[in-house]
Design an enzyme around this catalytic site. Structure first.
Site, PDB file in Angstrom:
ATOM      1  NE  ARG A 191     157.650  26.621   5.403  1.00 42.10           N
ATOM      2  CZ  ARG A 191     158.546  27.446   5.916  1.00 42.10           C
ATOM      3  NH1 ARG A 191     158.955  28.478   5.211  1.00 42.10           N
ATOM      4  NH2 ARG A 191     159.030  27.270   7.129  1.00 42.10           N
ATOM      5  CG  ASP A 230     154.480  20.911  15.887  1.00 40.44           C
ATOM      6  OD1 ASP A 230     154.514  20.786  14.655  1.00 40.44           O
ATOM      7  OD2 ASP A 230     155.484  21.235  16.565  1.00 40.44           O
ATOM      8  CB  CYS A 286     161.707  23.532   5.328  1.00 40.56           C
ATOM      9  SG  CYS A 286     160.259  22.580   4.909  1.00 40.56           S
TER      10      CYS A 286
END
Ligand code: ZN
Length: 256
Positions: free
Chosen positions: A74, A63, A190
């Site tokens: 989260r 990532d 999101c």
């Protein structure tokens, strides 16, 4: 691979081995497996944590994003002091403390068409935790071409999707059968639509759960799109059939 003694490992996985349908050979398959996790967000964090803790021997985590305070409800491997740091480096350090029996390789770059082919080829199984339509299509295409098992998921607001793809199953479709890669698809980020913290956690754990079972050699259902409504806790399943016009899998055996 391990920072623990063999006696410690035996104790560590003793409850797993008490399961009737999971024997030493299955645990050994897990311990020897190499998994590529793409994405370190709301799905990637629980996925990496549970794969590492649950017995996967080697995890390659990819990532390119940095930790932001808005991630923390989260992305539970990160804290406020990590803001601005590369997610996978912070995450790998956390896994080193929590699950030292798993060897973690962190690549703090965005997954793309240049780096993914080699990384997918090295993996026994790929877990897609990204939130970009084009990246998902790329991962699907490469996993089919290289014959690698793929566990995909997405989550937005209260809803999630889960799909296990076995490129060696000649009847099952792929992600491109489901969503045409040539169409314009808005990414349901999101940041634009919001996401409930435990909705991401639930779907991420479903991904890790299925990946661990599959790697251990236990039965899993592939080619089935599961639609998760985290408000009602209802799950619907839709069979993904091979599309005759699919640009990825139609008329093309996996591994070619
Ligand atoms: Zn297809």
């Amino acid at each position: 691979m391990t920072a623990l003694s063999s006696a410690q490992e035996e104790l560590l996985f003793s409850r797993t081995l008490l399961l009737e349908d999971l024997d030493e050979a299955a645990l050994s398959r897990l311990r020897q497996s190499r998994v590529l996790v793409i994405g370190a967000g709301g799905l990637g964090c629980p996925v990496a944590l549970y794969l590492a803790a649950g017995g996967v021997g080697h995890l390659h985590w990819v990532d390119g994003d940095l930790v932001n305070l808005s991630n923390l409800p989260r992305q539970v491997l990160f804290g406020p002091a990590d803001e601005g740091q590369p997610k996978v480096l912070v995450g790998a350090a956390a896994l080193g403390r929590l699950a030292p029996q798993c060897q973690v390789q962190a690549s703090a770059v965005q997954a793309d068409a240049h780096n993914l082919p080699d990384w997918i080829a090295e993996a026994d199984l790929v877990v897609d935790c990204t939130d970009q339509f084009e990246t998902r299509q790329l991962i699907n295409r490469l996993c089919h071409r290289l014959g690698r098992r793929l566990v995909m998921a997405s989550v937005i607001q209260w809803s999630g999707q889960l799909l296990l793809l076995d490129p060696l199953d000649p009847t099952a479709g792929c992600y491109a059968c489901l969503f045409d890669p040539t169409t314009q698809q808005a990414d349901a980020a999101c940041g634009a639509f919001g996401v409930f913290s435990t909705a991401a956690g639930l779907v991420g754990l479903m991904q890790a759960h299925e990946a661990l079972k599959w790697l251990a050699g236990l039965p899993v259902q592939t080619g089935l799109l599961r639609l998760v409504d985290s408000r009602s806790l209802e799950i619907q399943a839709v069979r993904v059939l091979r599309h005759s016009g699919c640009s990825v899998c139609a008329g093309r055996p996996a591994g070619l």
